[in-house]
Write a protein that holds these residues in place. Structure first.
Motif, PDB file in Angstrom:
ATOM      1  N   LEU A  75       0.813  -1.201   0.000  1.00 24.07           N
ATOM      2  CA  LEU A  75       0.000   0.000   0.000  1.00 24.07           C
ATOM      3  C   LEU A  75       0.850   1.257   0.000  1.00 24.07           C
ATOM      4  O   LEU A  75       0.566   2.217  -0.693  1.00 24.07           O
ATOM      5  CB  LEU A  75      -0.910  -0.012   1.234  1.00 24.07           C
ATOM      6  CG  LEU A  75      -1.892  -1.184   1.219  1.00 24.07           C
ATOM      7  CD1 LEU A  75      -2.566  -1.327   2.565  1.00 24.07           C
ATOM      8  CD2 LEU A  75      -2.920  -0.970   0.121  1.00 24.07           C
ATOM      9  N   ILE A  91      -9.426 -13.380   3.346  1.00 22.59           N
ATOM     10  CA  ILE A  91     -10.768 -12.926   3.693  1.00 22.59           C
ATOM     11  C   ILE A  91     -11.730 -14.106   3.750  1.00 22.59           C
ATOM     12  O   ILE A  91     -12.582 -14.191   4.639  1.00 22.59           O
ATOM     13  CB  ILE A  91     -11.269 -11.892   2.651  1.00 22.59           C
ATOM     14  CG1 ILE A  91     -10.320 -10.694   2.598  1.00 22.59           C
ATOM     15  CG2 ILE A  91     -12.669 -11.426   2.980  1.00 22.59           C
ATOM     16  CD1 ILE A  91     -10.448  -9.750   3.735  1.00 22.59           C
ATOM     17  N   LEU A  95     -14.007 -15.538   6.737  1.00 21.57           N
ATOM     18  CA  LEU A  95     -15.449 -15.715   6.586  1.00 21.57           C
ATOM     19  C   LEU A  95     -15.886 -17.088   7.089  1.00 21.57           C
ATOM     20  O   LEU A  95     -16.861 -17.213   7.846  1.00 21.57           O
ATOM     21  CB  LEU A  95     -15.833 -15.523   5.113  1.00 21.57           C
ATOM     22  CG  LEU A  95     -17.303 -15.666   4.753  1.00 21.57           C
ATOM     23  CD1 LEU A  95     -18.170 -14.751   5.607  1.00 21.57           C
ATOM     24  CD2 LEU A  95     -17.531 -15.340   3.280  1.00 21.57           C
TER      25      LEU A  95
ATOM     26  N   SER B  92     -15.755  -9.847   1.264  1.00 22.06           N
ATOM     27  CA  SER B  92     -15.609  -9.018   2.459  1.00 22.06           C
ATOM     28  C   SER B  92     -16.962  -8.470   2.910  1.00 22.06           C
ATOM     29  O   SER B  92     -17.198  -8.292   4.101  1.00 22.06           O
ATOM     30  CB  SER B  92     -14.618  -7.890   2.218  1.00 22.06           C
ATOM     31  OG  SER B  92     -15.137  -7.001   1.271  1.00 22.06           O
ATOM     32  N   LEU B  95     -18.388 -11.118   4.852  1.00 20.31           N
ATOM     33  CA  LEU B  95     -17.710 -11.214   6.148  1.00 20.31           C
ATOM     34  C   LEU B  95     -18.263 -10.197   7.130  1.00 20.31           C
ATOM     35  O   LEU B  95     -18.567 -10.524   8.286  1.00 20.31           O
ATOM     36  CB  LEU B  95     -16.197 -11.019   5.942  1.00 20.31           C
ATOM     37  CG  LEU B  95     -15.311 -11.089   7.183  1.00 20.31           C
ATOM     38  CD1 LEU B  95     -15.536 -12.374   7.953  1.00 20.31           C
ATOM     39  CD2 LEU B  95     -13.838 -10.972   6.805  1.00 20.31           C
ATOM     40  N   THR B  98     -21.774 -11.289   8.188  1.00 21.04           N
ATOM     41  CA  THR B  98     -21.719 -12.439   9.096  1.00 21.04           C
ATOM     42  C   THR B  98     -21.287 -12.007  10.499  1.00 21.04           C
ATOM     43  O   THR B  98     -21.871 -12.426  11.497  1.00 21.04           O
ATOM     44  CB  THR B  98     -20.730 -13.499   8.568  1.00 21.04           C
ATOM     45  OG1 THR B  98     -21.041 -13.769   7.206  1.00 21.04           O
ATOM     46  CG2 THR B  98     -20.832 -14.781   9.361  1.00 21.04           C
ATOM     47  N   CYS B  99     -20.273 -11.150  10.550  1.00 19.77           N
ATOM     48  CA  CYS B  99     -19.819 -10.620  11.842  1.00 19.77           C
ATOM     49  C   CYS B  99     -20.962  -9.955  12.586  1.00 19.77           C
ATOM     50  O   CYS B  99     -21.148 -10.155  13.780  1.00 19.77           O
ATOM     51  CB  CYS B  99     -18.764  -9.550  11.619  1.00 19.77           C
ATOM     52  SG  CYS B  99     -17.145 -10.208  11.521  1.00 19.77           S
ATOM     53  N   MET B 123     -16.510  -2.851  14.891  1.00 18.53           N
ATOM     54  CA  MET B 123     -15.674  -4.029  14.717  1.00 18.53           C
ATOM     55  C   MET B 123     -16.086  -4.802  13.473  1.00 18.53           C
ATOM     56  O   MET B 123     -15.241  -5.220  12.683  1.00 18.53           O
ATOM     57  CB  MET B 123     -15.847  -4.919  15.937  1.00 18.53           C
ATOM     58  CG  MET B 123     -14.580  -5.472  16.468  1.00 18.53           C
ATOM     59  SD  MET B 123     -14.947  -6.596  17.824  1.00 18.53           S
ATOM     60  CE  MET B 123     -15.164  -8.128  16.939  1.00 18.53           C
ATOM     61  N   LEU B 126     -14.936  -3.423  10.267  1.00 16.55           N
ATOM     62  CA  LEU B 126     -13.480  -3.445  10.035  1.00 16.55           C
ATOM     63  C   LEU B 126     -13.074  -4.165   8.740  1.00 16.55           C
ATOM     64  O   LEU B 126     -12.339  -3.591   7.926  1.00 16.55           O
ATOM     65  CB  LEU B 126     -12.766  -4.107  11.205  1.00 16.55           C
ATOM     66  CG  LEU B 126     -12.254  -3.190  12.312  1.00 16.55           C
ATOM     67  CD1 LEU B 126     -11.551  -4.008  13.375  1.00 16.55           C
ATOM     68  CD2 LEU B 126     -11.293  -2.166  11.725  1.00 16.55           C
ATOM     69  N   PRO B 127     -13.541  -5.405   8.526  1.00 17.26           N
ATOM     70  CA  PRO B 127     -13.097  -6.098   7.299  1.00 17.26           C
ATOM     71  C   PRO B 127     -13.438  -5.289   6.060  1.00 17.26           C
ATOM     72  O   PRO B 127     -12.642  -5.184   5.120  1.00 17.26           O
ATOM     73  CB  PRO B 127     -13.876  -7.418   7.315  1.00 17.26           C
ATOM     74  CG  PRO B 127     -14.755  -7.396   8.492  1.00 17.26           C
ATOM     75  CD  PRO B 127     -14.412  -6.244   9.346  1.00 17.26           C
ATOM     76  N   MET B 130     -11.066  -2.400   5.812  1.00 14.68           N
ATOM     77  CA  MET B 130      -9.747  -2.923   5.442  1.00 14.68           C
ATOM     78  C   MET B 130      -9.703  -3.202   3.949  1.00 14.68           C
ATOM     79  O   MET B 130      -8.757  -2.839   3.257  1.00 14.68           O
ATOM     80  CB  MET B 130      -9.471  -4.237   6.193  1.00 14.68           C
ATOM     81  CG  MET B 130      -9.402  -4.104   7.689  1.00 14.68           C
ATOM     82  SD  MET B 130      -8.042  -3.075   8.209  1.00 14.68           S
ATOM     83  CE  MET B 130      -8.767  -2.145   9.537  1.00 14.68           C
ATOM     84  N   VAL B 131     -10.751  -3.856   3.474  1.00 15.09           N
ATOM     85  CA  VAL B 131     -10.791  -4.202   2.058  1.00 15.09           C
ATOM     86  C   VAL B 131     -10.867  -2.956   1.201  1.00 15.09           C
ATOM     87  O   VAL B 131     -10.210  -2.848   0.170  1.00 15.09           O
ATOM     88  CB  VAL B 131     -11.995  -5.125   1.784  1.00 15.09           C
ATOM     89  CG1 VAL B 131     -12.243  -5.245   0.308  1.00 15.09           C
ATOM     90  CG2 VAL B 131     -11.735  -6.477   2.404  1.00 15.09           C
ATOM     91  N   PHE B 133      -9.708  -0.105   2.017  1.00 19.21           N
ATOM     92  CA  PHE B 133      -8.384   0.496   2.113  1.00 19.21           C
ATOM     93  C   PHE B 133      -7.402  -0.191   1.176  1.00 19.21           C
ATOM     94  O   PHE B 133      -6.680   0.447   0.414  1.00 19.21           O
ATOM     95  CB  PHE B 133      -7.909   0.400   3.571  1.00 19.21           C
ATOM     96  CG  PHE B 133      -6.574   1.014   3.828  1.00 19.21           C
ATOM     97  CD1 PHE B 133      -6.369   2.376   3.622  1.00 19.21           C
ATOM     98  CD2 PHE B 133      -5.522   0.252   4.303  1.00 19.21           C
ATOM     99  CE1 PHE B 133      -5.141   2.951   3.876  1.00 19.21           C
ATOM    100  CE2 PHE B 133      -4.288   0.823   4.554  1.00 19.21           C
ATOM    101  CZ  PHE B 133      -4.090   2.174   4.336  1.00 19.21           C
ATOM    102  N   VAL B 134      -7.395  -1.517   1.254  1.00 23.53           N
ATOM    103  CA  VAL B 134      -6.414  -2.304   0.517  1.00 23.53           C
ATOM    104  C   VAL B 134      -6.661  -2.264  -0.988  1.00 23.53           C
ATOM    105  O   VAL B 134      -5.739  -2.149  -1.789  1.00 23.53           O
ATOM    106  CB  VAL B 134      -6.423  -3.762   1.022  1.00 23.53           C
ATOM    107  CG1 VAL B 134      -5.669  -4.660   0.079  1.00 23.53           C
ATOM    108  CG2 VAL B 134      -5.833  -3.835   2.413  1.00 23.53           C
TER     109      VAL B 134
END
Lengths: 404, 404
Positions: A75, A91, A95, B92, B95, B98-99, B123, B126-127, B130-131, B133-134
């Motif tokens: 990044l 990921i 999951l 994601s 994810l 599901t969280c 929380m 977050l995934p 993150m995704v 961001f990435v």
């Protein structure tokens, strides 16, 4: 992908957090009716059940937060070749683990039926299989030397490979769950398996499959941190029980890293005690022999020890095949079997419940609960050592090459 | 990505399954202490709570199973350009959902504290972040015309953009949860929002952002199927309650599709009733005014109707700022306020609990519960219509172009 120091630091932090957070939830769990009575204690105290959901959530939080650090190189330096496929694996692994945590917790709360216990892990492994299918779809296996004349050097299993992976998830989640019932055993065995995986990954880092083993470490190191913290609370005498939640969560974590890390056969070597326990339990699990709701050892209050628990039923209630199994096992000295004749009434058949915990107690006689756990965990460690010793020679013998 | 017919078929199938499965879990939920007593009924019957976990699980199962079909073109024809980034977004999104389902269910079971209710959605998002961001990290926003002299035509928000997305998830999950308390309202409003998103996606399919809207449809269409089935059981008189599980699950689904679909500002337009309710509730939520545990309307047994519920406290217990708020709201006719003087004792202040449900009942007087839900849902529909009408002119006015 990351440094081992970083992962270790994260793992210690996650473990410390877990250790301090678990007792804080005690009252909440009791209030929510999520507790069990320890049948191997005389106190009759309520012990919070399903606390695996706490370690699971902290594990997830930590692994989520690690993502940007893991990929910071790509990044910040604007490297063009961002590893999309590896990232998808990460990921999707998360999951599947999250799904299993949810389903395990639902099981603890709702007390789901057996068919759900088989269905749920299959469902939770779906994302994993889908991702494997979409991004990989490598289903060929190397054929052992002996069979190469017939099958050639490798076989494409296709759909069957997915069935195998699904079954592995089902097996891993349930195998830990049925080798349970005494303080510290579920969490302890999971920790031994995790440490075995850790050592296997570390020793394989220099090989060609380095990235696979790095992938596994990403999960296994934080897992070891949070699980160790849980074990401290779950060790004899248990202040908390891990619940199906923990067993499912752990089983899926192992399944996921081994499938995406391409070492599922090696993982099975670390599951030898669970496999033995599963095989030994089969007659009761498939109702060829009567199976009571709880098969955990029996508590002897006077001595504060546990002994093997027995199932006693009228002879007529045992199917023919069940009788045969009992006879064979008894002949091999692997089951305590007695027939109580009562004049005028029906004969009663009594045999120990078929778990390796009871089998151990059959040989050792009444033993303190803590020592039973210790012996079983030492057996797990011993099996891992054997696994390490046989893995490479076995691979060489079967395949004529070192398959990593 | 897929055909609308396929998605619709899947949605109908998922809905049918949900409809038939929900009643089967009734006893399990009651046994697990997961039930509520409907305070607006005289029967006192136990109603299963947190059944959102069933719709959520079926939704997940279906969206998992859809993955290989969605990408079958790439897989079967061996197209080289597999859309990795889109695929990561899909996984994601699943994810995060599901969280949130897990955390919502944990909340229903364990009755978590308020601070958790804010922490948990952060929380779970977050995934997603993150995704984002990435794989994306596009954080610039177009500046409204009026401010362009000062700020230029676009501003890179950087970290602040992530804060915004995190807050959106927190808001979406909680906003539905606090506009609740009468039969069918949580599920009904979520359905209206989902249908609004659906229409918005469908009308935008011809634009440049087609793939974003397809992405959203992938989730929204099955969501509508499972949610409709739940509504049939949750409609007056409710046979099941959706629980925080459902509200969190729904909120996160909306947040996810709007963030990854790049229409988060439009989504907020569909949340107008929730925003109004949130603003109106603020004084009680932030404890500037006393807030009882339940703020739902009060049941009038004799008439089988509900009326606004009141909070009555000694004048001393109300802070200065609280008094000011009550005065202003009362002056605007937006709160029912009375001070009961009792000679020798302290004055008692009485005001209706600050939810738009109670506000409606203040104007309408005692009303049948079903009609309250109906009016509020019609208001939700009305707000969506307004949203559609203002969205494009508003965008044109603010940005001088149609921003899709």
């Amino acid at each position: 992908m990351f440094s081992l120091e970083f992962l270790t630091g994260v793992s210690v932090a996650a473990g410390t957090l877990t250790y301090h957070v678990i007792p804080k939830f005690r009252d909440m769990f009791l209030k929510a009716n999520l507790f069990g009575i320890d049948l191997n204690k005389s106190s009759g105290e309520k012990v919070p059940e399903a606390t695996g959901v706490i370690t699971g959530c902290i594990f997830l939080m930590v692994t989520f937060l690690m993502i940007p650090f893991t990929y910071s190189d790509y990044l910040l330096q604007d490297k063009p070749e961002f590893p999309h496929q590896e990232f998808v694996h990460l990921i999707s692994a998360l999951l599947s683990i999250t799904c299993m945590l949810l389903l395990g917790f639902a099981d603890d709360v709702l007390d789901l039926r057996w068919r759900h216990k088989l269905l749920l892990p299959s469902m939770a492994s779906l994302p994993l299989l889908m991702v494997y299918f979409v991004s990989n779809n490598r289903t060929e296996i190397v054929v052992p030397l002996l069979l190469r004349g017939v099958l050639g050097s490798s076989v494409h299993l296709g759909f069957l490979y997915y069935v195998y992976m699904g079954l592995l998830s089902v097996f891993a989640t349930n195998a830990i769950n049925i080798l349970a019932g005494i303080n510290g055993l579920e969490v302890g065995q999971s920790l031994v398996i995790a440490v075995s995986v850790l050592i296997f990954n570390l020793t394989s880092l220099s090989g060609l499959s380095r990235s696979y083993h790095e992938f596994s470490l990403y999960f296994i190191i934080p897992y070891i941190g949070t699980t160790s913290a849980l074990l401290l609370h779950n060790w004899y005498p248990s202040k908390v029980f891990p619940g199906d939640t923990f067993c499912y969560f752990s089983g899926m974590t192992f399944a996921v890293v081994s499938i995406l890390g391409h070492f599922s056969k090696t993982l099975l070597l670390f599951f030898i005690p669970q496999i033995l326990n599963f095989l030994y339990s089969l007659p009761q699990l498939f109702h060829l022999l009567p199976c009571p709701r709880h098969r955990l050892p029996k508590y002897i209050k006077e001595e504060d020890k546990v002994m093997m628990s027995m199932t006693k039923v009228p002879e007529k209630q045992i199917k023919k095949i069940g009788k045969l199994i009992l006879k064979v096992l008894s002949g091999l000295g692997l089951v305590e079997l007695s027939v109580v004749a009562s004049p005028g009434a029906e004969n009663l058949v009594e045999f120990n419940n078929l778990t390796i915990i009871n089998l151990l107690l059959k040989f050792s006689g009444p033993t303190h609960e803590k020592n039973v756990t210790l012996v079983l965990l030492l057996f797990q460690v011993f099996c891992s050592l054997v696994a390490f010793m046989v893995r490479y020679p076995l691979a060489y013998l079967l395949f004529g090459e070192i398959v990593v």
